[in-house]
Design an enzyme around this catalytic site. Structure first.
Site, PDB file in Angstrom:
ATOM      1  NE  ARG A 278      28.294 -50.254 -32.180  1.00  0.00           N
ATOM      2  CZ  ARG A 278      28.893 -49.458 -31.314  1.00  0.00           C
ATOM      3  NH1 ARG A 278      30.194 -49.556 -31.152  1.00  0.00           N
ATOM      4  NH2 ARG A 278      28.206 -48.576 -30.630  1.00  0.00           N
TER       5      ARG A 278
ATOM      6  CD  GLU B 276      35.427 -53.031 -27.442  1.00  0.00           C
ATOM      7  OE1 GLU B 276      36.495 -53.638 -27.659  1.00  0.00           O
ATOM      8  OE2 GLU B 276      35.344 -52.041 -26.699  1.00  0.00           O
TER       9      GLU B 276
ATOM     10  N   GLY C 254      26.433 -45.514 -24.040  1.00  0.00           N
ATOM     11  CA  GLY C 254      26.590 -44.440 -23.071  1.00  0.00           C
ATOM     12  C   GLY C 254      25.390 -43.505 -23.075  1.00  0.00           C
TER      13      GLY C 254
ATOM     14  CE  LYS D 215      28.577 -59.269 -25.636  1.00  0.00           C
ATOM     15  NZ  LYS D 215      27.998 -58.251 -26.526  1.00  0.00           N
TER      16      LYS D 215
ATOM     17  CE1 TYR E 131      29.700 -43.942 -32.337  1.00  0.00           C
ATOM     18  CE2 TYR E 131      29.427 -41.575 -32.065  1.00  0.00           C
ATOM     19  CZ  TYR E 131      30.234 -42.661 -32.345  1.00  0.00           C
ATOM     20  OH  TYR E 131      31.555 -42.480 -32.620  1.00  0.00           O
TER      21      TYR E 131
END
Length: 333
Positions: free
Chosen positions: A257, A283, A14, A193, A50
């Site tokens: 990650r 994720e 973001g 993916k 981040y």
């Protein structure tokens, strides 16, 4: 003339996308739930947790007030974890009172429902206020975008005008955007993916080399394509940026990650410990469960996904899981 864009989510991606939009001449506001993060962005113009190498332009301001962030915005860019997408969309729906283009740059499937992100958004946002929903996806690391490394991604939407607007908002000399009408394929490629990237990290952590990595990525793409086509995707999408392109970048870089989580799994670390130490959403962990269950419900064979599911959720030994993959019955490619 620039547009007013609200970026919902102040993680690494973001932040990087907000920087691209601002550089392209748009007015950008950022929404975050974290008051400390808001104060850091507004006063220090950094986001050290981040994206420590990045400095925000002083004119980009963050807010914890969602209404303040979205008021007057012509486009809303959702860049939040999949698990929070529905709740935030519900809140946004109660606040918007004008036509907006909704773009998301998140990659995952909703747990339990197994729904794609554009489906979640279409269910929670009043259609009369939407000019279209766009998935912005492709091979891209925030750490490289902020350095203006050459990046190519896809803006996918069933609404051509919205895809073209997204292209116009983001495209510049180092950030190239292609349009695509196959939002199903783009979102499936983006989500799945991450599972294969965990597997790529695992084999690296175990000490396997390039042969193993190439085999995993290639057979992983076959799995992604099988499920995507079953769900209505165009097979050619998986040969593009949001398919093989995103798969390559995520399976070969420590910036990912998901790759880093897989690498630590390969080194024998516990999942909970890995996620706690990373302090950021991975994720691929939740997407593994969603994809495993979705594939089973459609009768689609996904052996790599199944192996990673067993490692993550059933505490299977990673070396045993790989051995099982290698000992599967021989078949034609």
């Amino acid at each position: 003339m620039g547009h007013k864009i609200a970026v919902l989510g102040a993680g690494s991606w973001g932040s990087a996308l907000a920087g691209v939009l601002f550089e392209n001449g748009h007015t950008v506001s950022i929404w975050t739930r974290d008051n400390d993060q808001k104060e850091e962005i507004n006063n220090q113009h950094t986001n050290k947790k981040y994206l420590p190498q990045f400095s925000f332009p002083e004119d980009i301001l963050a807010s914890t007030d969602l209404k303040e962030a979205v008021t007057g915005a012509e486009a809303l860019l959702f860049v939040i974890p999949t698990k929070g997408m529905r709740a935030v969309a519900k809140q946004v729906n109660a606040l918007i009172d004008h036509k907006v283009t909704v773009i998301h740059a998140s990659k995952g499937l909703e747990e339990h429902s197994h729904k794609r992100i554009s489906t979640i958004l279409s269910e929670e946002l009043v259609p009369s206020w939407l000019t279209g929903i766009v998935a912005l996806s492709g091979p891209s690391h925030a750490e490289e975008v902020i350095k203006k490394d050459l990046t190519t991604i896809t803006a996918a939407s069933e609404t051509a005008v919205s895809a073209q607007l997204t292209q116009e908002l983001f495209i510049n000399d180092y950030f190239r955007v292609y349009t695509n009408s196959d939002i199903v394929g783009v979102e499936i490629g983006a989500a799945l993916k991450n599972i294969i990237a965990i597997g790529a990290g695992v084999i690296a952590g175990l000490g396997y080399g390039d042969n193993a990595k190439a085999g995993l990525v290639t057979r992983g793409l076959a799995e992604i394509s099988r499920l995507g086509i079953e769900l209505g995707a165009d097979p050619l999408t998986f040969m593009g940026l949001s398919g093989v392109g995103d798969l390559i970048v995520t399976c070969t870089s420590p910036h990912s990650r998901n790759w880093r989580a897989g690498y630590q799994i390969g080194k024998g670390k516990e999942i909970d410990s890995i996620l706690s130490e990373m302090g950021m959403v991975v994720e691929g962990i939740s997407t593994t469960r969603a994809a495993f269950e979705l594939a089973a419900s459609h009768g689609i064979e996904m052996p790599i996904t199944e192996a990673i599911y067993n490692v993550v959720y059933n505490d299977s030994d990673v070396e045993y899981a790989i051995l099982n993959l290698m000992q599967r019955e021989g078949k034609s490619e």
